[in-house]
Enzyme design. Structure first.
Site, PDB file in Angstrom:
ATOM      1  N   ASP A 197       0.835  -1.121  -0.081  1.00 21.35           N
ATOM      2  CA  ASP A 197       0.035   0.040   0.167  1.00 21.35           C
ATOM      3  C   ASP A 197       0.813   1.332   0.103  1.00 21.35           C
ATOM      4  O   ASP A 197       0.500   2.365   0.533  1.00 21.35           O
ATOM      5  CB  ASP A 197      -0.969  -0.054   1.405  1.00 21.35           C
ATOM      6  CG  ASP A 197      -1.998   1.133   1.155  1.00 21.35           C
ATOM      7  OD1 ASP A 197      -2.642   1.421   2.068  1.00 21.35           O
ATOM      8  OD2 ASP A 197      -2.246   1.249   0.060  1.00 21.35           O
ATOM      9  N   ASP A 202      -3.176  -3.113  -2.620  1.00 24.77           N
ATOM     10  CA  ASP A 202      -4.235  -2.038  -2.594  1.00 24.77           C
ATOM     11  C   ASP A 202      -3.969  -1.231  -3.749  1.00 24.77           C
ATOM     12  O   ASP A 202      -3.043  -1.213  -4.353  1.00 24.77           O
ATOM     13  CB  ASP A 202      -4.389  -1.136  -1.375  1.00 24.77           C
ATOM     14  CG  ASP A 202      -5.211  -0.107  -1.276  1.00 24.77           C
ATOM     15  OD1 ASP A 202      -5.181   0.964  -0.714  1.00 24.77           O
ATOM     16  OD2 ASP A 202      -6.574  -0.452  -1.788  1.00 24.77           O
ATOM     17  N   ASN A 203      -5.214  -0.619  -4.370  1.00 27.45           N
ATOM     18  CA  ASN A 203      -4.984   0.466  -5.305  1.00 27.45           C
ATOM     19  C   ASN A 203      -4.744   0.078  -6.734  1.00 27.45           C
ATOM     20  O   ASN A 203      -3.972   0.731  -7.487  1.00 27.45           O
ATOM     21  CB  ASN A 203      -4.216   1.746  -5.001  1.00 27.45           C
ATOM     22  CG  ASN A 203      -4.476   2.128  -3.695  1.00 27.45           C
ATOM     23  OD1 ASN A 203      -3.501   2.106  -2.673  1.00 27.45           O
ATOM     24  ND2 ASN A 203      -5.520   2.778  -3.225  1.00 27.45           N
ATOM     25  N   GLU A 246     -11.436   4.311  -1.600  1.00 27.04           N
ATOM     26  CA  GLU A 246     -11.768   4.527   0.014  1.00 27.04           C
ATOM     27  C   GLU A 246     -12.669   6.019  -0.063  1.00 27.04           C
ATOM     28  O   GLU A 246     -12.435   6.631  -0.702  1.00 27.04           O
ATOM     29  CB  GLU A 246     -10.696   4.795   0.816  1.00 27.04           C
ATOM     30  CG  GLU A 246      -9.558   5.607   0.470  1.00 27.04           C
ATOM     31  CD  GLU A 246      -8.424   4.824  -0.489  1.00 27.04           C
ATOM     32  OE1 GLU A 246      -8.810   3.726  -0.904  1.00 27.04           O
ATOM     33  OE2 GLU A 246      -7.063   5.377  -0.142  1.00 27.04           O
TER      34      GLU A 246
HETATM   35  O1  LIG Z   1      -0.200   6.986  -2.724  1.00 27.91           O
HETATM   36  C1  LIG Z   1      -0.809   6.324  -2.059  1.00 27.91           C
HETATM   37  N1  LIG Z   1      -0.337   5.541  -0.981  1.00 27.91           N
HETATM   38  C2  LIG Z   1       1.151   5.679  -0.821  1.00 27.91           C
HETATM   39  C3  LIG Z   1       1.550   6.789   0.142  1.00 27.91           C
HETATM   40  C4  LIG Z   1       3.243   6.891  -0.104  1.00 27.91           C
HETATM   41  O2  LIG Z   1       3.729   5.671   0.325  1.00 27.91           O
HETATM   42  C5  LIG Z   1       5.197   6.216   0.432  1.00 27.91           C
HETATM   43  N2  LIG Z   1       5.874   4.985   1.190  1.00 27.91           N
HETATM   44  C6  LIG Z   1       5.311   4.308   2.311  1.00 27.91           C
HETATM   45  C7  LIG Z   1       6.033   3.151   2.904  1.00 27.91           C
HETATM   46  C8  LIG Z   1       7.129   3.162   1.924  1.00 27.91           C
HETATM   47  C9  LIG Z   1       8.266   2.466   1.840  1.00 27.91           C
HETATM   48  N3  LIG Z   1       8.991   2.570   0.932  1.00 27.91           N
HETATM   49  C10 LIG Z   1       8.876   3.516  -0.250  1.00 27.91           C
HETATM   50  C11 LIG Z   1       7.791   4.532  -0.276  1.00 27.91           C
HETATM   51  C12 LIG Z   1       6.859   4.113   0.952  1.00 27.91           C
HETATM   52  C13 LIG Z   1      -2.148   6.138  -2.312  1.00 27.91           C
HETATM   53  C14 LIG Z   1      -3.034   7.057  -2.799  1.00 27.91           C
HETATM   54  C15 LIG Z   1      -4.325   7.115  -2.758  1.00 27.91           C
HETATM   55  C16 LIG Z   1      -4.831   8.255  -3.844  1.00 27.91           C
HETATM   56  C17 LIG Z   1      -6.172   7.878  -4.733  1.00 27.91           C
HETATM   57  C18 LIG Z   1      -6.758   8.842  -5.621  1.00 27.91           C
HETATM   58  C19 LIG Z   1      -6.379  10.107  -5.544  1.00 27.91           C
HETATM   59  F1  LIG Z   1      -6.783  11.123  -6.117  1.00 27.91           F
HETATM   60  C20 LIG Z   1      -5.351  10.580  -4.693  1.00 27.91           C
HETATM   61  C21 LIG Z   1      -4.655   9.560  -3.903  1.00 27.91           C
HETATM   62  C22 LIG Z   1      -5.140   6.143  -2.587  1.00 27.91           C
HETATM   63  C23 LIG Z   1      -4.499   5.137  -1.870  1.00 27.91           C
HETATM   64  O3  LIG Z   1      -5.305   4.018  -1.307  1.00 27.91           O
HETATM   65  C24 LIG Z   1      -3.146   5.327  -1.670  1.00 27.91           C
HETATM   66  O4  LIG Z   1      -2.559   4.057  -0.706  1.00 27.91           O
HETATM   67 MG   LIG Z   2      -3.970   2.651  -0.498  1.00 29.12          MG
END
Ligand SMILES: O=C(NCCCOCn1ccc2cnccc21)c1cc(-c2ccc(F)cc2)cc(O)c1O
Ligand SMILES: [Mg+2]
Length: 214
Positions: A141, A169-170, A199
């Site tokens: 995720d 996810d996603n 979500e």
């Molecule tokens: O971007 C998303 N998640 C990621 C966050 C950064 O994560 C960075 N991150 C966290 C550990 C980790 C470990 N290593 C590298 C990067 C690492 C994410 C985005 C959306 C979304 C959907 C529509 C929109 F208009 C805008 C946003 C929905 C979701 O459910 C998501 O999960």
């Molecule tokens: Mg997500």
């Protein structure tokens, strides 16, 4: 200075959820996201899919990539058997701080280790740093363009065993097309798509469950 969305979410949890009650923490976050501010938690619809897969796998070792504020961390940790090893990785240190407080509010701080860092750096350290041999369950995720390189890293590091389950996810929104193409066409995985919605919205999204075949 102005608070951040994760900080406002934490305040809502501290105000509206009962300490030691994971269900009330989950409800408080979902209420906040539906009535106050959208946030990228897995949410209640996809969260139920996550619950059912975790319950089915009943894992002894769990890795979550993308803690954010700890919503899915709480969903997973509340279902785990005592003695399960659960690690969650978060890249953003401010999110680590919020997540640890939300997880603690749920009373689940002894069930999970929140680690700050990037998957590319930390996955190769799992065996030596955390005494992991293989993961029974992995929830992806984090950055959507890291899903594919990281599943390949799991293979290279020998962190998967026959039957290891990965849930992503996603896979539709924002999307992980290269990851989907890989797990759906590789003979080493049995993949299944769970349709849902982004979500707290009516936009299409979904989760992909992939079982490593060895
Ligand atoms: O971007 C998303 N998640 C990621 C966050 C950064 O994560 C960075 N991150 C966290 C550990 C980790 C470990 N290593 C590298 C990067 C690492 C994410 C985005 C959306 C979304 C959907 C529509 C929109 F208009 C805008 C946003 C929905 C979701 O459910 C998501 O999960
Ligand atoms: Mg997500």
């Amino acid at each position: 200075t102005r608070s951040t969305r994760p900080q406002r979410m934490l305040k809502a949890v501290q105000k509206n959820a009962t300490k030691g009650n994971p269900e009330s923490v989950i409800s408080a976050i979902d209420y906040f996201c539906k009535h106050s501010e959208w946030a990228m938690n897995v949410g209640d619809e996809k969260g139920s899919i996550l619950d059912s897969v975790v319950t089915e796998v009943n894992p002894s070792t769990v890795l979550e990539l993308g803690t954010y504020c700890g919503y899915s961390t709480v969903r997973i940790a509340r279902l785990l058997s005592p003695g399960t090893k659960f690690i969650t990785l978060e890249f953003n240190p401010a999110n680590v701080t919020v997540a640890r407080q939300i997880i603690a509010h749920a009373g689940l701080q002894d069930k999970v280790t929140v680690v700050e860092g990037s998957s590319g750096d930390l996955i190769p350290q799992m065996k030596e740093r955390f005494g992991i041999t293989t993961f029974d369950f992995i929830f992806l995720d984090h950055w959507k363009d890291r899903y594919l390189p990281d599943i390949k890293l799991f293979e290279e590091c020998g962190l998967l065993r026959k039957g290891s389950v990965l849930l992503a996810d996603n896979v539709i929104c924002p999307g992980a097309p290269e990851y989907l193409e890989y797990v759906r066409n590789s003979p080493r995985y049995e993949s299944r798509y769970y349709p849902a919605h982004l979500e707290y919205t009516t936009l299409e999204d979904g989760m992909e469950k992939s079982v490593f075949l060895g």
